[in-house]
Write an enzyme that holds these catalytic residues in place. Structure first.
Site, PDB file in Angstrom:
ATOM      1  N   SER A   1      -2.855  -1.465   1.324  1.00  0.00           N
ATOM      2  CA  SER A   1      -1.802  -1.199   0.377  1.00  0.00           C
ATOM      3  C   SER A   1      -2.078  -0.462  -0.704  1.00  0.00           C
ATOM      4  CB  SER A   1      -2.165  -2.758  -0.533  1.00  0.00           C
ATOM      5  OG  SER A   1      -2.086  -2.539  -1.881  1.00  0.00           O
TER       6      SER A   1
ATOM      7  N   ARG B   1      -1.623  -0.499  -3.937  1.00  0.00           N
ATOM      8  CA  ARG B   1      -1.927  -1.169  -5.313  1.00  0.00           C
ATOM      9  C   ARG B   1      -3.070   0.065  -6.017  1.00  0.00           C
ATOM     10  NH1 ARG B   1      -5.124  -5.827  -2.613  1.00  0.00           N
ATOM     11  NH2 ARG B   1      -3.047  -6.014  -1.731  1.00  0.00           N
TER      12      ARG B   1
ATOM     13  N   ARG C   1      -0.868  -7.665   8.112  1.00  0.00           N
ATOM     14  CA  ARG C   1      -2.187  -7.491   7.600  1.00  0.00           C
ATOM     15  C   ARG C   1      -3.132  -8.563   8.070  1.00  0.00           C
ATOM     16  NH1 ARG C   1      -0.869  -3.862   2.717  1.00  0.00           N
ATOM     17  NH2 ARG C   1      -0.447  -1.686   3.748  1.00  0.00           N
TER      18      ARG C   1
ATOM     19  N   ASP D   1       4.764   0.165  -3.100  1.00  0.00           N
ATOM     20  CA  ASP D   1       4.654  -0.709  -2.139  1.00  0.00           C
ATOM     21  C   ASP D   1       4.484  -0.210  -0.681  1.00  0.00           C
ATOM     22  OD1 ASP D   1       4.353  -3.787  -1.757  1.00  0.00           O
ATOM     23  OD2 ASP D   1       4.784  -3.055  -0.037  1.00  0.00           O
TER      24      ASP D   1
ATOM     25  N   ASP E   1       8.869 -10.625  -6.126  1.00  0.00           N
ATOM     26  CA  ASP E   1       8.531 -11.434  -4.753  1.00  0.00           C
ATOM     27  C   ASP E   1       7.301 -11.635  -4.659  1.00  0.00           C
ATOM     28  OD1 ASP E   1       7.951  -8.744  -4.499  1.00  0.00           O
ATOM     29  OD2 ASP E   1       9.114  -8.326  -2.791  1.00  0.00           O
ATOM     30  N   HIS E   2       6.427 -10.819  -5.128  1.00  0.00           N
ATOM     31  CA  HIS E   2       4.797 -11.099  -4.732  1.00  0.00           C
ATOM     32  C   HIS E   2       4.418 -12.239  -5.121  1.00  0.00           C
ATOM     33  CE1 HIS E   2       5.116  -7.067  -2.678  1.00  0.00           C
ATOM     34  NE2 HIS E   2       3.897  -7.251  -2.463  1.00  0.00           N
TER      35      HIS E   2
HETATM   36  C1  MIC Z   1       0.524  -5.778   0.471  1.00  0.00           C
HETATM   37  O1  MIC Z   1       0.986  -6.103   1.351  1.00  0.00           O
HETATM   38  O2  MIC Z   1      -1.013  -5.476   0.201  1.00  0.00           O
HETATM   39  C2  MIC Z   1       0.869  -5.734  -1.072  1.00  0.00           C
HETATM   40  C3  MIC Z   1       0.741  -6.667  -1.988  1.00  0.00           C
HETATM   41  O3  MIC Z   1       2.452  -5.689  -0.770  1.00  0.00           O
HETATM   42  C4  MIC Z   1       0.600  -4.369  -1.525  1.00  0.00           C
HETATM   43  C5  MIC Z   1       1.359  -3.898  -2.962  1.00  0.00           C
HETATM   44  C6  MIC Z   1       0.398  -4.686  -4.021  1.00  0.00           C
HETATM   45  O4  MIC Z   1      -1.055  -4.748  -4.021  1.00  0.00           O
HETATM   46  O5  MIC Z   1       0.865  -5.284  -5.003  1.00  0.00           O
HETATM   47  C7  MIC Z   1       1.284  -3.031  -0.614  1.00  0.00           C
HETATM   48  O6  MIC Z   1       1.347  -3.109   0.445  1.00  0.00           O
HETATM   49  O7  MIC Z   1       1.239  -1.992  -1.144  1.00  0.00           O
HETATM   50 FE1  SF4 Z   2       4.854  -8.666   0.511  1.00  0.00          FE
HETATM   51 FE2  SF4 Z   2       2.831  -6.719   1.286  1.00  0.00          FE
HETATM   52 FE3  SF4 Z   2       3.086  -9.009   2.566  1.00  0.00          FE
HETATM   53 FE4  SF4 Z   2       5.053  -7.328   2.728  1.00  0.00          FE
HETATM   54  S1  SF4 Z   2       3.157  -6.975   3.292  1.00  0.00           S
HETATM   55  S2  SF4 Z   2       5.169  -9.390   2.608  1.00  0.00           S
HETATM   56  S3  SF4 Z   2       5.284  -6.529   0.575  1.00  0.00           S
HETATM   57  S4  SF4 Z   2       2.363  -8.805   0.321  1.00  0.00           S
END
Ligand code: MIC
Ligand code: SF4
Length: 633
Positions: A518, A520, A362, A93, A38-39
């Site tokens: 995140s 990550r 965010r 996530d 999905d990302h």
């Molecule tokens: C995000 O919202 O920053 C992400 C991308 O969903 C991350 C996960 C990632 O970096 O792949 C998260 O929130 O953990």
């Molecule tokens: Fe995707 Fe992270 Fe954004 Fe949620 S906050 S939509 S999981 S990138």
């Protein structure tokens, strides 16, 4: 904690699945594990598509459900199709707590922790404090669940939830449906909370029945005397809330829309160049029905464009069936994929210096893909009103609140979810490994002394987006650690990777809430690859702290915050960290060889964490454990 369910997504999933493979067991040992794509679905070259094929093959091989690209955003899909009250869930996530809206105990974690849980091993967290959030009253027209969580953020800020679980209770809870509860639980992550949880009641039952999952329902509520056990109670009267907005560049900078929209007086308003609706926070059917009905019969303002990322195909199928999709299209919305999209800087980056109003969670600087863009976080109602007016708008100015009708049965179509293969067939599946998927680096055991230079000195609230930038360019490097390490601290100091390698590694100094955002683990793994030995800060965010430990970077804290001022970039430091030194939390000393001074350090490591660090990281530790278990039959 015993873990019932796990979820991974493509951006963290490739590494998590490589790690699961490295653990070396034939099949997942959970009740249910799902691998979502999905990302990043941009597929501008082979890398991204190769990762998807790799993940499809590991799902087949190891017994996971696989949600194909385009099916939807992991948290929205998990809520619709898999999450159940009373189940424990960890996901690679940080917004995994979305499932708290249905009464699951759902936590975001690093990919390695999820891989270990997939192997059936328990997940450990420091026992959290429980904060009660008492909801009373009922939301007024034009005010919605996003405003509730923005209010929580306004009260406790981006580190007010660290080490805590937010438990929602009180008579206001029953006025919120499950997707609304999920919006609140989702963005609890922005307070730093371990998770957020709602009771499972008649509303939950109705949602599960509408998803044809009535048998997954169990009633769950806090014990009658729970209130006396909460470390703190936050009371929110829903009827008193008004539309709120988080202004740049933090989800914790919350103000009333009214105040920002007119600059406090009757100013010309804040001109907006982009409105983006979607993300795991606000992409449910309820959200898009509201947006569609607000936009009905209007055209979006000339000065902006509007992007829509629905949370799932179920949402889209309903919008098509009810013809509400027509209102969105006719108003001029750009209908994008059912993915994270602009939320993670994959497409729709704002123009230079633009103001972008988003329903996301965010708004860190640069995360949108445009370094000088200004991101405002709002509810779907505020976003839709803004799209019509062209300036940030309090939706109450639009007049009557549209009535929406939710289906009593959702359209169930799981044809984009591939079910786990039976063990015998699964064992024959060959894993597809793209050429950009590089082997996991090996890291040595922890030395007795850490010595080196301060490579970087940072302030408070450094995000994992600051450490490893979001966006399509880096997302397609998530399965290539040497490759992605070239982007470490890219926006803050692009010379960092070269300097770190040249100096043979060293130290990072930071302030409060280091590593927020995140999950990550690349934000630990890539610095480790560059030779970072320890990170010394005033305080850490939870998931990043766990990730540092997992990859053998020693996470230390200043005992006296004032000592932060006594260290400068390029100072040469030395810290003795033998097992005995680490075990004595108060005995750690940092020698500043450049300044000829000494300061005291401390840490939050459990004995378990220390064992992991000494083993050179969690992967080596787990393999040792599994070998020992194996040798005992
Ligand atoms: C995000 O919202 O920053 C992400 C991308 O969903 C991350 C996960 C990632 O970096 O792949 C998260 O929130 O953990
Ligand atoms: Fe995707 Fe992270 Fe954004 Fe949620 S906050 S939509 S999981 S990138």
């Amino acid at each position: 904690m015993k873990i019932d369910q796990t979820l991974t997504q493509d951006a963290t999933g490739t590494i998590a699945h490589l790690q699961f493979e490295a653990i070396g067991i034939p099949r997942v040992r959970t009740e249910l594990s799902v691998s979502y794509i999905d990302h990043n679905t941009l597929q501008t070259d082979f890398k991204n598509s190769d990762d998807h094929r790799y993940l499809q093959s590991t799902a087949k091989r190891y017994g996971l459900f696989f949600s194909r690209p385009g099916n939807g955003i992991c948290h929205q899909l998990h809520l619709e199709r898999f999450a159940s009250p009373g189940k424990t869930l960890i996901g690679s996530d940080s917004h995994t707590p979305t499932a708290g809206g249905i009464g699951a105990f759902a936590i975001g974690a690093g990919g390695l922790d999820v891989a270990v849980a997939m192997a059936g091993m328990p997940y450990r967290i420091k026992y959290p404090e429980i904060v009660g959030v008492k909801l009373t009253g009922k939301l007024c027209d034009w005010v919605s669940a996003k405003d509730v969580i923005l209010e929580v953020l306004r009260r406790i800020g981006v580190k007010g939830g660290v080490g805590k679980v937010l438990e929602y209770f009180g008579p206001g809870v029953k006025t919120l449906n499950v997707p609304e509860r999920a919006t609140i639980a989702n963005m609890g992550t922005e307070t730093g909370a371990t998770t957020s949880v709602f009771p499972s009641d008649e509303v939950t039952k109705a949602f599960l029945e509408a998803q044809a999952r009535g048998s997954d329902w169990i009633p769950l509520e806090a014990d009658k005397d729970a209130e006396s056990g909460y470390s703190k109670i936050i009371v929110i009267d829903l009827s008193e809330l008004e539309p709120l907005v988080a202004i740049p560049h933090s989800p914790g900078k919350v103000k009333p829309v009214r105040e920002i929209a007119t600059g406090g007086g009757n100013g010309p308003g804040l001109a907006v160049q982009q409105v983006a609706i979607g993300s795991c926070t606000n992409s449910s059917l309820r959200d898009f029905k509201i947006v569609a009905n607000i936009l009905k019969g209007h055209t979006i303002a000339d000065n902006l464009h509007l992007t829509i990322n629905p949370g799932s195909r179920q949402v889209v199928e309903h919008l098509i069936e009810s013809k509400e999709m027509q209102y969105l299209v006719a108003a001029g919305a750009r209908i994008l994929e059912n993915t994270c999209g602009p939320c993670i800087g994959v497409g729709a980056a704002p123009s230079s210096g633009a103001v972008s109003v988003r329903t996301f969670n965010r708004n860190f600087k640069g995360r949108s893909g445009t370094e000088d863009a200004e991101i405002y976080l709002v509810s779907p109602e505020v976003a839709a009103a803004t799209a019509i007016k062209g300036v940030l708008t309090d939706p109450r100015d639009l007049g009557d609140y549209p009535a929406i009708e939710m289906p009593s049965r959702f359209i169930i179509n799981d044809n984009m979810i591939i079910r786990p293969y039976p063990p015998r067939e699964a064992a024959k599946v060959e894993i597809f490994r793209g050429r950009n998927i590089k082997p996991l680096p090996d890291f040595p055991l922890l030395p007795d002394t850490l010595e080196g230079e301060v490579l970087l000195k940072l302030g408070d609230n450094i995000t994992t987006d600051d450490i490893i930038p979001a966006g399509a360019k880096t997302l397609s490097m998530r399965s290539n650690i040497p490759g992605i390490s070239e982007f470490v601290f890219n926006a803050i100091d692009p010379e960092f990777p070269r300097r770190a390698l040249e100096k043979g590694g060293g130290f990072i100094i930071g302030g409060e809430n280091y590593g927020q955002g995140s999950s990550r683990e690349h934000a630990a793994l890539a610095p480790k690859y560059l030779g970072v030995k320890a990170v010394i800060v005033k305080s850490f965010a939870r998931i990043h702290l766990a990730n540092l430990i997992n990859f053998g970077i020693v996470p230390l804290r200043f005992k006296n915050h004032a000592d932060y001022d006594c260290i400068d970039i390029a100072d040469r430091l030395k810290i003795a960290i033998k097992r005995e030194e680490l075990q004595d939390r108060n005995g750690l000393r940092l020698i500043n060889l450049t300044k000829g001074s000494e300061i005291e350090l401390t840490h939050d490591l459990s004995m378990h964490d220390i064992e992991i660090l000494i083993a050179g990281g969690k992967l080596s530790w787990v393999r040792q454990r599994l070998r020992v278990q194996g040798s005992h039959g």
